[in-house]
Every structure is written in C-alpha cells, then in structure tokens.
Design an enzyme around this catalytic site. Structure first.
Site, mmCIF file in Angstrom:
data_model
loop_
_atom_site.group_PDB
_atom_site.id
_atom_site.type_symbol
_atom_site.label_atom_id
_atom_site.label_comp_id
_atom_site.label_asym_id
_atom_site.label_seq_id
_atom_site.Cartn_x
_atom_site.Cartn_y
_atom_site.Cartn_z
ATOM 1 N N CYS A 268 79.419 -63.093 -11.027
ATOM 2 C CA CYS A 268 77.905 -62.832 -11.422
ATOM 3 C C CYS A 268 77.061 -63.859 -12.186
ATOM 4 O O CYS A 268 75.825 -64.295 -12.257
ATOM 5 C CB CYS A 268 78.019 -61.507 -12.171
ATOM 6 S SG CYS A 268 78.841 -61.520 -14.080
ATOM 7 N N HIS A 328 78.564 -59.046 -17.476
ATOM 8 C CA HIS A 328 78.314 -58.991 -16.557
ATOM 9 C C HIS A 328 76.361 -59.244 -16.454
ATOM 10 O O HIS A 328 76.090 -59.138 -17.338
ATOM 11 C CB HIS A 328 77.819 -57.653 -16.109
ATOM 12 C CG HIS A 328 77.230 -57.698 -14.401
ATOM 13 N ND1 HIS A 328 78.394 -58.517 -13.156
ATOM 14 C CD2 HIS A 328 76.422 -57.032 -13.839
ATOM 15 C CE1 HIS A 328 77.476 -58.354 -11.840
ATOM 16 N NE2 HIS A 328 76.653 -57.609 -12.365
ATOM 17 N N HIS A 340 71.636 -59.553 -8.215
ATOM 18 C CA HIS A 340 73.542 -59.578 -9.245
ATOM 19 C C HIS A 340 73.944 -59.858 -8.067
ATOM 20 O O HIS A 340 74.189 -59.167 -6.753
ATOM 21 C CB HIS A 340 73.168 -58.708 -9.985
ATOM 22 C CG HIS A 340 73.530 -57.176 -9.576
ATOM 23 N ND1 HIS A 340 74.898 -56.464 -10.142
ATOM 24 C CD2 HIS A 340 72.789 -56.531 -8.793
ATOM 25 C CE1 HIS A 340 74.936 -55.528 -10.007
ATOM 26 N NE2 HIS A 340 73.740 -55.189 -8.773
#
Length: 395
Positions: A268, A328, A340
């Site tokens: 990520c 994240h 993402h």
C-alpha cells in the site's frame, strides 16, 4: 560488624543501580531525540561501568549520534569515558561505502539472507549508502533513509569520486512500465529488463535509441520512445494532483506485494511512494512514516474537506488505553472514491451505494494528509533536492 558491612554493601549496590539507571535514561533520551525510528537510523549502545570507568560500545549510523551521547554523559557524570562505539560505515568496507542499484528492481530484506522478510525495494540507478557487510550481504540506506540488506548482486559499490562522477553525468529515466535494455541497435538481444523509474547513464542518442551504461558498466540500448533524458523529464513535471492520479489509475490491476515499491509488485505505501516517485517526488517508505508529513485535513463521513490527491491513512485511532496505529494508506480521487493497493491496485468507494463500497476501510480511517498544496514541502521532496542525488553529499 556484619550488619555494618551488609549495610555498606546495600548502599554501594543501590548507588551503582541508580547510576546505571541514570545512564540508561540518557542513552534512551538521545536515541529518542536523534534516532527514534530503527527503520531509518542505527543507535545500538551498550556499556559497562567499573569503578570510575564508563566504557561505551555498540554502533551508530551517524557520527553526531555518538558525539551527542558522549557530550551529554560528560556533562552529567565525572566518569572516565572509554569510547568504543563504531560509527558506520564500517572501516572494513574501505573507500567504497556508496553504491548504485544494478538491477531493474532490487529486493532489500530485513536481515542478511534470502528467506528473510522483503522490507522494501530500490530501482536501478538508486544511489545508496553502504554501512556494513555480512557474508556477501550489505546493509544499505536508500534516499528515503530506509535501512535494509541487499546481496552483492543488487548493487555496484562506488567510492566518493565515482559517485560524484555518476551524479554529475547525463542520465536517462525509463518512463514506460516495463521494457528491456538491448545489446544492439536492432533490439535483437536483451541484456536486462528495465522498469518505470529506472535511471541509467547516457552515452549517446540517435533518432531511435538511447545508448546507455548500466551501473556495472554494461553498455546497452533503450528504445527512445520508452525513455526520456532525465533533466528534460524532470523539468516537464508539474507536481499536481492530476498528474499523480493519472499515474495511479494507469497502475490499476498491478499486483500487491508485501515490501514492494515498484511496478513489479507493490504494497500500500509502496504504491503511494511509487506514483509520487514517477512524478519526481521521494516520499518516506512506510504508511506511518508518510503520515508524518503534509498538512492535516479535517475528516467527516461526507468527505467535505478532502481534495483529489489527499492521502488517507487507515488503522486504529489513539484512545486512553492504546496508541494510534496506522497500517494502510490510499489516495483519494474524489466523489468518495479512493485508489490503493490491497490484493491488487484497485478503486474502492466510501459510498454504500457504490458497487465498490468498502465498509471496513471507511470505519478504519485514522487521518488524512495533503502533500501537494505547500511549495516548500514539494521542493523538499523533489528527487533533485534529495541529498543522495547531490554531489556534495559524497565529497
């Protein structure tokens, strides 16, 4: 008499324990101030105290870490100080304490062995510091200051003069996602693969190709329509959210890879880092490091204050009993949608009526940061302003 001796012994033991606690506190304070993140700095200190001799051992990644520690200890105690702290790079490396990544994508691991965790990656042409060696593996530091281990095939070691020459040379940056370096102008035989963001030295150019030199000296040819002169490429960048989002959307479907920071596979934060790098900016490596930069954006569930290009960080908010934990990151693209890397690079939504609604992510938003609205921050993140890409760093 026995009682007196026991009392003296207890007093001495208590005094030594108290002194050790004070020394531990100072070491901890210096570490917290100058080297709080072990991912980007080394500050490993131990000591022994015998009579009035305080012997310091261990290693640090910067000389001023050691200097500040000794200065503080000297101001607090009257001990004789014995300095056995090794300042990295290790003297065993000789003069070649720098390097250039020699593979299209170089895997960097948490420990010096192939089965160990992939912690990050670096692209061909990335300049690095080399700190020490262990059985054919090198502990390196990349331009985002991240530390990790790479095997000896991943980099070419340079001394300071060689680094200055490389930094000052004309270069080419590869701008397609995937391609090859060929051994001849007919593009008939490959000598290396090459990916977006790889940087190589320019030798010559023609209408159809760039003749280039790889870090280990191999000469090859890149199709001209797949690359640009680095200076021309960099001067054409506008550092806008539109450009960032364009790059991000072009990477939809690219696979997730823990530790990946390249188009071959990305986690990520590696996704965010990669799309910013392909637009001329070097971000910190991990999500919780990226969350430390930029301007805080107030958040509500209507996303009133968010703008395209804002970074959304997910995890656990701080409470009275637990600290904040960011795990994240994604990129806001507008209309309650974000992109993402999760399984693959994908578009998801915070709108419950959207087929790509992601309820889990909606309820784990921790904070939002804006990077592209402050010129001074943009300037500090530019590749050309990073110390690793400046000749003075190696002089």
């Amino acid at each position: 008499m026995k009682a007196l001796l026991l009392t003296i012994s207890i007093i001495i033991t208590t005094s030594i324990t108290a002194m050790s606690q004070n020394i531990d506190e100072i070491i901890g304070q210096i570490k917290s101030k100058f080297a709080p993140d072990k991912r980007t700095a080394i500050f490993e200190i131990n000591y022994s105290l015998e009579n009035d001799l305080l012997s310091l051992k261990g290693e640090v990644s910067e000389k001023f870490f050691r200097d500040e520690l000794i200065k503080e200890l000297s101001s607090k105690f009257n001990y004789r100080l014995e300095d056995k702290i090794e300042v990295l790079p290790s003297p065993k490396l000789g003069e070649r304490v720098y390097g250039i990544v020699n593979l299209s994508v170089c895997n960097i691991r948490s420990k010096p062995d192939h089965p160990e965790e992939l912690s990050t990656q670096a692209l061909m042409g990335t300049p690095v510091r080399i700190l020490k060696e262990n059985s054919g593996w090198y502990l390196i530091q990349t331009p985002d200051e991240y530390l990790g281990w790479v095997d000896d095939d991943g980099i070419v070691r340079y001394n300071s003069q060689e680094m200055v020459r490389w930094i000052n040379s004309k270069k080419v940056i590869y701008t397609e996602f995937f391609g090859f370096v060929y051994s001849d102008i007919n593009f008939s035989e490959k000598i290396s693969d090459i990916v977006a963001g790889d940087i190589v030295e320019l030798i010559n150019s023609s209408e159809n190709y760039f003749e280039v030199k790889l870090p280990d000296g191999r000469i090859g040819f890149i199709k001209k329509n797949e690359a640009k002169l680095f200076d021309e490429w960099f001067s054409s960048l506008d550092f806008s959210s539109e450009s960032i989002l364009k790059t991000a959307k072009e990477m939809q479907g690219f696979p997730y890879l823990w530790g990946g920071t390249s188009v071959k596979g990305i986690d990520c934060s590696g996704f965010v880092k990669t799309i910013f790098f392909l637009n001329g900016l070097i971000l910190p490596r991990d999500a919780n490091q990226q969350a430390l930069i930029g301007e805080e954006v107030s958040f509500d569930f209507e996303f009133t204050h968010l703008e395209p290009g804002d970074l959304i960080f997910f995890g656990r908010k701080a409470s009275n009993t637990r600290s904040e934990r960011i795990i994240h990151v994604g990129l806001y693209i507008g209309n309650k949608k974000f992109i993402h890397s999760s399984g693959r690079v994908r578009l998801d939504s915070f709108d419950k009526n959207d087929p790509n609604y992601n309820e889990y992510r909606l309820h784990t938003i921790v904070r939002v940061k804006r990077i592209l609205n402050k010129q001074n921050l943009i300037d500090s993140l530019k590749i050309t302003n990073n110390k690793f890409f400046k000749a003075d760093f190696y002089k």
